[in-house]
Design an enzyme around this catalytic site. Structure first.
Site, short mmCIF file in Angstrom:
data_model
loop_
_atom_site.label_atom_id
_atom_site.label_comp_id
_atom_site.label_asym_id
_atom_site.label_seq_id
_atom_site.Cartn_x
_atom_site.Cartn_y
_atom_site.Cartn_z
N SER A 120 0.83 -1.21 0.00
CA SER A 120 0.00 0.00 0.00
C SER A 120 0.86 1.25 0.00
CB SER A 120 -0.86 0.06 1.27
OG SER A 120 -1.55 -1.12 1.47
N HIS A 141 -1.93 -3.31 -6.84
CA HIS A 141 -2.54 -2.96 -5.54
C HIS A 141 -4.05 -3.22 -5.58
CE1 HIS A 141 -3.59 0.28 -2.38
NE2 HIS A 141 -3.17 -0.80 -1.76
N GLU A 153 -4.91 -0.95 -8.72
CA GLU A 153 -3.98 0.08 -9.17
C GLU A 153 -2.71 -0.63 -9.64
OE1 GLU A 153 -5.01 3.91 -6.30
OE2 GLU A 153 -3.61 2.41 -5.56
N ASN A 191 -5.17 6.04 -1.97
CA ASN A 191 -4.82 6.38 -0.59
C ASN A 191 -4.34 7.82 -0.44
OD1 ASN A 191 -5.62 4.00 0.56
ND2 ASN A 191 -3.63 3.01 0.37
P1 NAD Z 1 -2.09 -9.71 6.97
O1 NAD Z 1 -1.38 -9.41 8.23
O2 NAD Z 1 -3.52 -10.13 7.02
O3 NAD Z 1 -1.28 -10.85 6.16
C1 NAD Z 1 0.10 -10.85 5.97
C2 NAD Z 1 0.55 -12.30 5.83
O4 NAD Z 1 1.91 -12.31 5.39
C3 NAD Z 1 0.51 -13.09 7.16
O5 NAD Z 1 -0.24 -14.27 6.98
C4 NAD Z 1 1.99 -13.39 7.42
O6 NAD Z 1 2.21 -14.63 8.06
C5 NAD Z 1 2.53 -13.42 5.99
N1 NAD Z 1 3.99 -13.34 5.89
C6 NAD Z 1 4.85 -12.66 6.67
N2 NAD Z 1 6.11 -12.88 6.27
C7 NAD Z 1 6.05 -13.73 5.21
C8 NAD Z 1 7.03 -14.35 4.36
N3 NAD Z 1 8.32 -14.13 4.53
N4 NAD Z 1 6.58 -15.15 3.38
C9 NAD Z 1 5.28 -15.38 3.21
N5 NAD Z 1 4.31 -14.83 3.98
C10 NAD Z 1 4.69 -14.01 4.96
O7 NAD Z 1 -1.91 -8.40 6.06
P2 NAD Z 1 -2.81 -7.93 4.82
O8 NAD Z 1 -3.83 -6.95 5.30
O9 NAD Z 1 -3.20 -9.11 4.02
O10 NAD Z 1 -1.75 -7.05 3.99
C11 NAD Z 1 -0.80 -7.65 3.15
C12 NAD Z 1 -0.27 -6.61 2.17
O11 NAD Z 1 -1.35 -6.05 1.42
C13 NAD Z 1 0.45 -5.44 2.82
O12 NAD Z 1 1.51 -5.05 2.00
C14 NAD Z 1 -0.62 -4.36 2.86
O13 NAD Z 1 -0.09 -3.05 2.87
C15 NAD Z 1 -1.33 -4.63 1.55
N6 NAD Z 1 -2.72 -4.14 1.46
C16 NAD Z 1 -3.56 -4.26 2.54
C17 NAD Z 1 -4.87 -3.81 2.41
C18 NAD Z 1 -5.85 -3.92 3.57
O14 NAD Z 1 -6.89 -3.27 3.54
N7 NAD Z 1 -5.57 -4.76 4.54
C19 NAD Z 1 -5.33 -3.27 1.19
C20 NAD Z 1 -4.45 -3.19 0.11
C21 NAD Z 1 -3.12 -3.63 0.26
#
Ligand code: NAD
Length: 288
Positions: A120, A141, A153, A191
């Site tokens: 993000s 994204h 995006e 964002n």
């Molecule tokens: P989350 O915490 O739900 O999931 C992250 C996952 O990554 C966890 O299951 C964790 O165990 C795993 N992880 C950590 N290290 C790892 C590795 N080395 N190899 C493989 N997996 C690994 O987080 P999320 O909300 O799913 O966000 C993930 C990404 O998406 C982030 O970059 C976030 O900025 C982006 N994002 C989030 C949103 C939102 O609304 N939550 C929206 C758009 C983008």
């Protein structure tokens, strides 16, 4: 340009599971990788629960749900996905962690494979620099919840090639999404516009312009949005909103992005929104 039939998704959390679900629903074979097989399997369980809701609403046949689930392989090994044609990283939002993941993907996957990030706020160009294929690294994204939100995006890093861009755009369309293109700049498009609006709602609350309920009601009805900004901030997570504001403030350098002290206080208190049962509003239905 070949059609993507095998996809590696790295990170099986909220976003990774959502991306895997949408891809498998579109007929793509998905390897869903997390740091342990338990986490990867938990990601697949989330997908199953989501698909079950569609089956209950009679929007999906039970046999189709089973076929979608059969296309998803949870794993803790990148080696399980060496024939993937495209990779999307959706791991925890942490620069050092993502740099490590990109370096590992670069070493293990064939050099023609595009490596996309769902970050993000982290610079795509910075992540690309941890690989020997910066022209094959791109931002993709998605929005939360991925199965419901149509926007993607696409962010070109400084070195991203036209071919990688075209392949990413084709994949987004094949997943039924609506792609837009953004420069590799903090907050990308949505964002950068949305989060300062949420911040302004906190300033309005802090300055006593109106109650939280009236701020939400006014913006919802006055701008024809599905929910007010404080409800939305609680849904996104106040810690996430603060983190995005800090990136915008630091990297663009314009004081208009400075995070509202009241938002910071809520985060300090651990009132992170819906996910912790307390944010601007209290959510008694959510386990603390
Ligand atoms: P989350 O915490 O739900 O999931 C992250 C996952 O990554 C966890 O299951 C964790 O165990 C795993 N992880 C950590 N290290 C790892 C590795 N080395 N190899 C493989 N997996 C690994 O987080 P999320 O909300 O799913 O966000 C993930 C990404 O998406 C982030 O970059 C976030 O900025 C982006 N994002 C989030 C949103 C939102 O609304 N939550 C929206 C758009 C983008």
């Amino acid at each position: 340009m070949s059609k993507i039939e095998k996809l590696l998704v790295v990170g099986a959390g909220q976003m990774g599971a959502g991306i895997a679900q949408v891809a498998a629903t579109a007929g793509v074979q998905v390897f869903l990788r997390d740091i342990s097989i338990e986490r990867a399997t938990a990601g697949k369980k989330t997908i199953e629960a989501s698909l079950d809701r569609f089956v209950k609403k009679e929007k999906l046949a039970a046999a189709e749900r089973d076929a979608i689930l059969a296309r998803i392989t949870p794993t803790d090994q990148i080696e399980a996905a060496l024939d993937a044609q495209f990779a999307i990283e959706a791991a925890t939002e942490n620069i050092a962690l993502k740099q490590k993941i990109f370096a590992e993907l670069d070493t293990k996957l064939p050099s023609h494979v595009v490596l996309a990030t769902n970050t993000s706020s982290i610079s795509v160009t910075l992540l690309a620099a941890s690989t020997k294929r910066p022209e094959q690294v791109i931002g993709m994204h998605f929005f939360n919840p991925v199965p419901m939100m149509s926007l993607v995006e696409i962010i070109r890093g400084l070195a991203t090639s036209d071919a990688a861009f075209a392949q990413t755009q084709a994949l987004a369309l094949a997943l039924g999404k609506e792609p837009v293109t953004s420069k590799d700049t903090p907050g990308f498009i949505v964002n950068r516009i949305l989060v300062p609006m949420l911040n302004e709602a906190f300033y309005s609350l802090q300055e006593g312009v109106a109650t939280a309920e009236d701020i939400d009601k006014a913006v919802k009805l006055g701008t024809n949005q599905p929910m007010g900004p404080l409800v939305l901030a609680d849904f996104i997570g106040l810690d996430v909103c603060l983190a995005v504001l800090e990136v915008l403030h630091r990297e663009i350098g314009d004081p208009k992005f400075r995070p509202c002290p009241l938002l910071r206080k809520y985060v300090e208190a651990g009132w992170l929104g819906r996910k912790t049962g307390r944010g601007v509003y209290a959510y008694d239905d959510v386990k603390k």
